[in-house]
Design an enzyme around this catalytic site. Structure first.
Site, PDB file in Angstrom:
ATOM      1  N   LYS A  12      -9.228   1.814  18.857  1.00  0.00           N
ATOM      2  CA  LYS A  12      -8.395   0.825  18.653  1.00  0.00           C
ATOM      3  C   LYS A  12      -9.154  -0.421  18.903  1.00  0.00           C
ATOM      4  O   LYS A  12      -8.550  -1.506  18.456  1.00  0.00           O
ATOM      5  CB  LYS A  12      -7.393   1.108  19.468  1.00  0.00           C
ATOM      6  CG  LYS A  12      -6.427   2.102  19.112  1.00  0.00           C
ATOM      7  CD  LYS A  12      -4.987   2.136  19.925  1.00  0.00           C
ATOM      8  CE  LYS A  12      -3.972   3.156  19.352  1.00  0.00           C
ATOM      9  NZ  LYS A  12      -4.200   4.280  19.684  1.00  0.00           N
ATOM     10  N   ASP A  13     -10.345  -0.420  19.425  1.00  0.00           N
ATOM     11  CA  ASP A  13     -11.219  -1.688  19.464  1.00  0.00           C
ATOM     12  C   ASP A  13     -11.416  -2.265  18.017  1.00  0.00           C
ATOM     13  O   ASP A  13     -11.637  -3.368  17.986  1.00  0.00           O
ATOM     14  CB  ASP A  13     -12.372  -1.457  20.165  1.00  0.00           C
ATOM     15  CG  ASP A  13     -12.398  -1.402  21.723  1.00  0.00           C
ATOM     16  OD1 ASP A  13     -11.415  -1.967  22.299  1.00  0.00           O
ATOM     17  OD2 ASP A  13     -13.330  -0.550  22.474  1.00  0.00           O
TER      18      ASP A  13
END
Ligand SMILES: *Cc1c(COP(=O)(O)O)cnc(C)c1O
Length: 433
Positions: A107-108
């Site tokens: 999700k970064d």
């Protein structure tokens, strides 16, 4: 590029409009109005270019003319400043490690890109923008880190009390500054409901400028195409049909995969790999979409009973079950199977995975057992095993080494505010000065 709503009752808007709103005014999700296909020659060329350049070329058509090229270049190069690693366990099974960013999960990519994009879009605004996000684990930390100290933006994160790991919780509840974490007595679906209700509350929206950082935001989905491209660049042999298994919860990651296919990536099939929350695999099998309350599992970032990107998947497949079935194959794994797969991967390959990635491997194995024709499997590894150390211990008896980044957070003090799952209480919090 203009953006339209999946519900097709809202006017077209710009990337700025789509990113700042999150949800379209008709309740639909924003989609690019058209998707430009890159030629096979261009894709071949990507193999020889630096990764930042590839990301820039992929996203440019989606960001023109809203974002000047030099700003876009800066957003891409600052957001995607960590590697994507391909690990080939065998000639037919590759793992794409997407967890080398600051919060050790895929999700970064989305959060860092979207935070920088929003930061650009709110420059010069007088009101602060409040970003609301419901998290079942990793979204919270990725979003909190992505937005930390971005001027003009405050972030409010809702998460279900006692349903996420300490390592996950500490990464987004200890930051302070422009990041507030609300610990909700309830499930992830309750958190999502509160966020949705806030967006549809006209009175609240008169007083507070709200947007979403959930994977319904198109600004998070666009950069998730990057690593699908990265995988293709790094595959030792590109000529064998490629099957991509995506551990899925809200289906943002898989939606981005289909976007990548639409711009030209040669993927034969995507596998929707879920845990016991198998609403989408069930739909693919039976044609019936039956959302239900989420069940708690070991792969808790995928404990989603009503996947919020489902309308996008339908839209990409022209709302036809048979088109979805052509592109996506589904599989739901149990917790027992997940532990057994983690053990198998360690014993057979000396490779330690987190439970989400193991669910992805199980999806690929199930597919392969029913499709004997030659193919290579690519499993997206969505989180670092150390983020789910307790499950890893259950599976293989020992904990994975703790990266320094994570160890530092575990020592910090949690700052979250407890709230019930009542909308009234949440609204009062948002309205408070
Ligand atoms: C969020 C998450 C997923 C699910 O991704 P979706 O885009 O919601 O389908 C899978 N694995 C991990 C580790 C996650 O954090």
């Amino acid at each position: 590029m203009r953006y339209r709503s999946t519900a097709r009752k809202a006017p077209l808007t710009s990337l700025r409009g789509a990113v700042l709103r999150g949800l379209a005014p008709d309740g639909g999700l924003y989609m690019p109005a058209e998707i430009r296909r890159h030629s096979p020659e261009e894709l071949e060329e990507f193999r020889g270019l630096p990764f930042t350049e590839v990301c820039f070329r992929v996203v440019r058509p989606f960001a023109t003319p809203d974002v000047p090229e030099e700003v876009l270049w800066q957003v891409v190069s600052e957001a995607i400043n960590f590697p994507v690693k391909l690990v080939s366990l065998s000639p037919g099974l590759h793992i794409l490690e997407l967890f080398h960013g600051p919060t050790l999960a895929f999700k970064d990519f989305g959060a860092r890109f979207m935070a920088r994009l929003m930061g650009y879009f709110v420059r010069g605004e007088t009101r602060p923008l409040t970003v609301l996000v419901a998290t079942s684990g990793d979204t919270g930390s990725a979003v909190a880190h992505g937005f930390l100290r971005v001027p003009g933006i405050r972030v409010v994160i809702l998460y279900p009390s006692k349903r996420i790991s300490e390592a996950q919780e500490k990464q987004f509840t200890t930051l302070g500054e422009n990041i507030t974490a609300l610990e909700v007595t309830g499930t992830f679906d309750d958190c999502q409901r509160l966020v949705k209700q806030a967006f549809s509350d006209a009175e609240l929206n008169k007083h507070v400028w709200l947007t979403s950082a959930n994977s319904i935001n198109i600004g998070r989905l666009l950069p998730q195409m990057f690593y699908h491209l990265a995988a293709y660049r790094q595959l030792p042999v590109a000529s064998v049909p490629l099957i991509v298994s995506v551990p899925s919860g809200n289906f943002g990651n898989l939606t981005a995969g289909i976007f990548a296919k639409r711009i030209g990536l040669p993927v034969t099939k995507y596998i929707a790999s879920t845990n016991a929350n198998d609403v989408v695999p069930e739909y693919l099998r039976s044609g019936e979409f039956r959302p239900r309350p989420a069940t708690a599992t070991f792969s808790n970032a995928m404990d989603v009973g009503n996947p919020n990107n489902f309308p996008r998947l339908l839209d990409l497949c022209r709302n036809r079950l048979e088109y979805l079935q052509k592109e996506i194959w589904g599989h739901g794994a149990t917790d027992e199977e997940t532990l057994a797969a983690m053990k198998m991967l360690r014993d057979k390959f000396g490779y330690i995975t987190d439970p989400h990635t193991a669910v992805g491997v199980l999806g690929w194995e199930a597919y392969k057992s029913q499709h004997p024709e030659p193919a290579q499997g690519l499993v997206l590894a969505t989180a670092h095993p150390a983020k789910f150390a307790d499950v890893v211990v259950k599976a293989i008896g020992t904990a994975p080494p703790l990266p320094d980044r994570l160890a530092a957070y575990l020592k910090r003090h949690k700052l979250s505010l407890p709230i019930s799952s009542s909308y009234h209480e949440f609204k009062q919090f948002l309205l408070a000065p």
